[in-house]
Scaffold this active site. Structure first.
Site, PDB file in Angstrom:
ATOM      1  CG  ASP A  28      -1.837  -1.191   1.259  1.00 27.87           C
ATOM      2  OD1 ASP A  28      -2.375  -1.539   0.195  1.00 27.87           O
ATOM      3  OD2 ASP A  28      -1.987  -1.792   2.326  1.00 27.87           O
ATOM      4  CG  HIS A  53       3.315  18.375  -1.126  1.00 24.78           C
ATOM      5  ND1 HIS A  53       4.124  19.179  -1.898  1.00 24.78           N
ATOM      6  CD2 HIS A  53       2.038  18.752  -1.396  1.00 24.78           C
ATOM      7  CE1 HIS A  53       3.369  20.009  -2.609  1.00 24.78           C
ATOM      8  NE2 HIS A  53       2.102  19.781  -2.311  1.00 24.78           N
ATOM      9  CG  ASP A  55       6.854  14.167  -1.500  1.00 25.75           C
ATOM     10  OD1 ASP A  55       5.979  14.953  -1.077  1.00 25.75           O
ATOM     11  OD2 ASP A  55       7.655  14.477  -2.391  1.00 25.75           O
ATOM     12  CG  HIS A  56       8.273  16.593   2.001  1.00 25.61           C
ATOM     13  ND1 HIS A  56       9.584  16.999   2.048  1.00 25.61           N
ATOM     14  CD2 HIS A  56       7.989  16.435   0.679  1.00 25.61           C
ATOM     15  CE1 HIS A  56      10.069  17.099   0.799  1.00 25.61           C
ATOM     16  NE2 HIS A  56       9.101  16.766  -0.037  1.00 25.61           N
ATOM     17  CG  HIS A 119       6.607  23.215  -3.085  1.00 29.86           C
ATOM     18  ND1 HIS A 119       7.044  22.759  -4.296  1.00 29.86           N
ATOM     19  CD2 HIS A 119       6.245  22.103  -2.373  1.00 29.86           C
ATOM     20  CE1 HIS A 119       6.931  21.446  -4.325  1.00 29.86           C
ATOM     21  NE2 HIS A 119       6.449  21.013  -3.172  1.00 29.86           N
ATOM     22  CD  GLU A 173      12.670  20.521  -5.683  1.00 29.75           C
ATOM     23  OE1 GLU A 173      12.647  19.462  -6.334  1.00 29.75           O
ATOM     24  OE2 GLU A 173      11.769  21.382  -5.729  1.00 29.75           O
ATOM     25  CG  ASN A 212      -1.695  24.265  -5.986  1.00 33.90           C
ATOM     26  OD1 ASN A 212      -1.743  25.434  -5.591  1.00 33.90           O
ATOM     27  ND2 ASN A 212      -0.988  23.877  -7.024  1.00 33.90           N
ATOM     28  N   GLY A 345       5.358  22.818  -9.145  1.00 34.52           N
ATOM     29  CA  GLY A 345       5.800  23.480  -7.919  1.00 34.52           C
ATOM     30  C   GLY A 345       7.300  23.369  -7.712  1.00 34.52           C
ATOM     31  CG  HIS A 346       9.043  20.051  -7.752  1.00 33.16           C
ATOM     32  ND1 HIS A 346       9.563  19.790  -6.515  1.00 33.16           N
ATOM     33  CD2 HIS A 346       7.884  19.355  -7.831  1.00 33.16           C
ATOM     34  CE1 HIS A 346       8.756  18.954  -5.874  1.00 33.16           C
ATOM     35  NE2 HIS A 346       7.722  18.684  -6.651  1.00 33.16           N
ATOM     36  CG  HIS A 368      12.785  15.504  -3.683  1.00 33.79           C
ATOM     37  ND1 HIS A 368      12.051  14.474  -4.215  1.00 33.79           N
ATOM     38  CD2 HIS A 368      11.904  16.291  -3.014  1.00 33.79           C
ATOM     39  CE1 HIS A 368      10.786  14.635  -3.887  1.00 33.79           C
ATOM     40  NE2 HIS A 368      10.660  15.717  -3.153  1.00 33.79           N
TER      41      HIS A 368
END
Lengths: 533, 533
Positions: A28, A53, A55-56, A119, A173, A212, A345-346, A368
């Site tokens: 999962d 986010h 991933d953080h 971001h 990143e 967002n 955002g990157h 990253h």
């Protein structure tokens, strides 16, 4: 997740999760292996979270079950962390500490300061660690948006000061290190949304990342201009917009929000539906709308559907399937990179070079991104003056030691992926996954043989049960031959009298495996079960 | 596969295969369901193949096992078909008929003529069916390349004549209907290849579709200019280039080709390796090169690797993984859409509009594409004058009937996907796939209970065998509880004395399923086996 350690003080940066690729069957979620931290738990002073986010922050609930560490984050980020802890029904004995870009923290000999970055979510931080061995900067995720929708500008002047004061190592990143130019401003998306809203006649469905908030605000603004009410569909959209409203990150006029149940009472040209599912998630609102299986709202001919988000790599097929279905319903669908309905955002290459230029680091650690992105980021660093040999492209678990302003890549600490499958954390590993792969490709065959131990003969015919292998109805002769082969193999064993039960099982696997591969070119898992009476 | 039928004459157009998406676990290939053709086999006059790509010829070996029909195709296409029949070790009792764009065939009352189109493989045809009910055009796959590398121009004048003579229905491909503008010429790729070759110092590895003979020719041309030898790696590259050489479609100077074994004897700046694997296929040359597991050649620091092919949707992850690995080996890797190393073989919107304009059809049937592409193609047709209601977006099996120059969508014939799994054709269906899915996500548990029928009691403890579910070592208490639950369930059954064996199996499934889901949030397949003595 990154760790900065000086002497006996450990500070953790972020605690994310990632989604498994299709080879990790049944998994999962993936979180970081934190065994190094568990071994050194007395030294951990803080978990600092750069932004909200997944991933953080996605690994935090699992992390907190093992380690109780105070969490430092900005107001919006804390809001999302609290939401996550509530969803996991976690006791709140963890200290959640509110910080902002002006905070100044001290842990042992490490002083921690911050700077604001742009971001695709509010309230993002870059971090400066002032250590006795020099200053280390972690950018968080960032781009430079000189016209941010929320007027929260990057702290460019502060970054310049940090660079002037000297940075021994920059950790930055690399997501968009392959893309030339500068990342477009979020504000451009607003223009395109407004245009589309002005053209639309029927209902408008617009799907984007709930977090967002600037994009949500721009939907609200276009709604004001076109005199529409707004309904929110999807659990995370409702929850995150609520956090943003409560904490003042989005401004929705009184009376604009309506409930999902009210959508059908409105005239189509007076309602906008903001929904989850822009990544094609099969259970989210957009997917269900596309198959007309959402109770409170229907996409009809003449309605407009806007996908205001790019598909994350791996999600393309699910997203395009939804687009196909929406077209079949007769909707006008606005999708794809040519429509201006999404910006990243990157930071692109120019943004990354600007960060490197401002920070003037001696050493550079691109993070990253996949290897090719880290590699491109190294080339960008070289192009703005970082010595080639001063960039460290490191893997999970690699340690860069800095002493006397000299950095070296040294040890490796235990690290890796911890798989989450249902309630299991880390209990599914390579063997289980290998079995799942075999089962998924060719299914299995259970063969039960009952033996009379004293008379040394088979009692009745072997039972053969197959799943995921062949249609039993169409394969009677194949299965009868298997039966016969099993009998022969077992009878041989009974006559010889010397062999072990394991040997006969191995022989069944071998002979049946060979027979089936020859006749079907498939390799189902074969499970012989021998019962001795 | 498309079928044109008039009265008792059936002509088949193409017989392709497609690759399964990740939801079709264990399926190797998909071919069309041909049951309609099997039922009408006496009426079939010909299989006409427009060109030699897999989605147009891949189903032929399976088709020929069921139906023996003469195959009509151009020289290069026939070469690839013969290669395929050889690979499948098929008897050649099928008539293979060589045609070209000037051929004129008659089947019953249908006259068939052709026109040349450009694509990304040599020798492609569009087809005109002259029937008593009007002329029907099938474009095949096409783009308009006004500067084709092989100087084989599209028959634009012929197309104009066909259009002038009147087309009742145009059947046209839609792959790039979403992309504005015109498809760039293949010649542009040659310029970029030449530039890269002039810059390269070490070995050059270049990967592309073997069947894109014009691109292969441009690699040869760049090789001549930079004085390099050429090695071919990968079975399909060797085979297809051989077909192209034998039949005069590619011109390679004497002495340029070297064997794979000779690569290492050459000075790196004098050798180019043209290889398969541009789609990230795990067993193809490029993937093996990227992991340094190819015997005859190694990618080393300083070498250049060119990916001269765009990833087909779904292959992105495999391709980028290879790129990452090539960078790790220190190679200069040229990849991605910005490099000009690939152009599409399918017409963009302006190409499609030009075809529609030339053919001036009364009715339009967009094919070959997902729904959104067919929809966009319909809009393009409208923009150049096709009446909105005269476009038919049809699904597999739908029939469009034309009579007195009026077209109507009428019946549906049996149709669909036939799955190939190993040697099985069509023997894996929904039930088998559903089982595979469950097995792949949560594994399985086999529970064997032996009962003494006369004494009505369980003989010894139940045997429990799990695969793909949990690590047995870490889950002893869980499995002990399962054992206990099974015993209880069976004992209840034995006491009540009334129930059937199936009922007790159902009860075991239910109680164990519930127990495991509560404790693990997983739903393994549960297979109870009851043996009565």
């Amino acid at each position: 997740m990154y760790v900065v350690q000086y002497s006996n003080d450990i500070i953790i940066i972020d605690c994310g999760s990632k989604f498994p690729d299709e080879s990790l069957l049944g998994i999962d979620l993936i979180i970081p292996d934190i065994s190094y931290l568990e071994e050194n738990k007395d030294k951990i002073r803080a978990l600092i979270v750069t932004h909200g986010h997944e991933d953080h922050i996605g690994g935090i609930p699992y992390f907190l079950k093992k380690l109780n560490v105070p969490i430092y984050a900005t107001r919006f980020t804390l809001g999302l962390i609290e939401l996550k802890l509530d969803e996991h029904r976690l006791q709140r004995d963890t200290e959640l500490v509110l910080i902002d870009s002006n905070s100044n923290l001290q842990f042992g000999e490490i002083e921690v300061r911050f700077f604001k970055v742009n971001h695709s979510i509010p309230d993002c931080l870059g971090i400066v660690f002032h250590t006795p061995e020099g200053n280390i900067v972690h950018t968080g995720d960032f781009k430079f948006d000189l016209t941010p929708v929320d007027n929260q500008h990057s702290d460019i002047h502060k970054m310049a000061q940090i660079g002037s004061a000297g940075v021994v190592a920059l950790i930055s990143e690399s997501t968009n290190a392959e893309r030339p130019g500068s990342t477009p401003s979020e504000k451009l998306v607003g223009n395109h949304i407004e245009e589309a809203f002005k053209k639309a006649n029927g209902k408008i469905f617009i799907s984007t990342f709930a977090s967002n908030v600037s994009r949500v605000q721009q939907v609200v603004d276009a709604n004001i201009k076109t005199n529409r009410k707004l309904a929110l569909l999807g659990r995370s959209m409702v929850n995150v917009v609520n956090v943003a409203m409560e904490r003042g990150y989005v401004n929705i006029p009184d009376g604009m929000l309506i409930k999902a149940e009210e959508i059908n009472q409105m005239s189509p040209e007076n309602v906008t539906i903001l929904c989850t599912g822009s990544q094609g998630e099969p259970l989210a609102a957009l997917a269900r709308l596309s198959t007309s299986s959402y109770r409170d709202a229907s996409v009809l001919a003449g309605d407009t559907v806007i996908l205001a988000a790019g598909p994350i790599p791996g999600n393309e097929r699910n997203v395009t399937r939804i687009i196909d279905n929406l077209f079949k319903l007769g909707a006008e669908v606005i999708y794809g990179s040519g429509t201006g309905m999404h910006v990243s955002g990157h930071g692109y290459q120019e943004d990354l070079k600007l960060m490197l230029t401002l920070m003037k680091p001696k050493y550079f650690i691109p993070i990253h991104g996949e290897y090719r992105m880290l590699h491109q980021h190294r080339l960008l660093a070289e192009s703005v003056g970082v010595e080639k040999e001063n960039t460290f492209i490191i893997n999970n678990g690699d340690v860069v030691d800095i002493q006397n302003l000299e950095a070296r890549q040294t040890r490796k600490i235990p690290s890796g992926d911890t798989y989450i499958d249902g309630m299991g954390v880390g209990d599914v590993g390579d063997i289980v996954l290998r079995d799942r792969k075999q089962l998924s490709e060719d299914g299995m065959l259970v063969i039960v043989v009952t033996i009379n131990k004293t008379e040394r003969k088979i009692i009745s015919s072997p039972d053969i049960i197959s799943r995921g292998f062949v249609y039993v109805r169409d394969s009677e002769s194949l299965l009868r031959n298997v039966e016969r082969l099993v009998k022969n193999t077992v009878n041989e064993f009974l006559e010889e009298n010397t062999r072990q039960r394991n040997v006969v099982k191995q022989n069944i696997k071998k002979s049946i495996g060979l027979y089936l591969f020859t006749h079907t070119k498939r390799k189902p898992m074969i499970l012989p079960i021998i019962i001795e009476m």
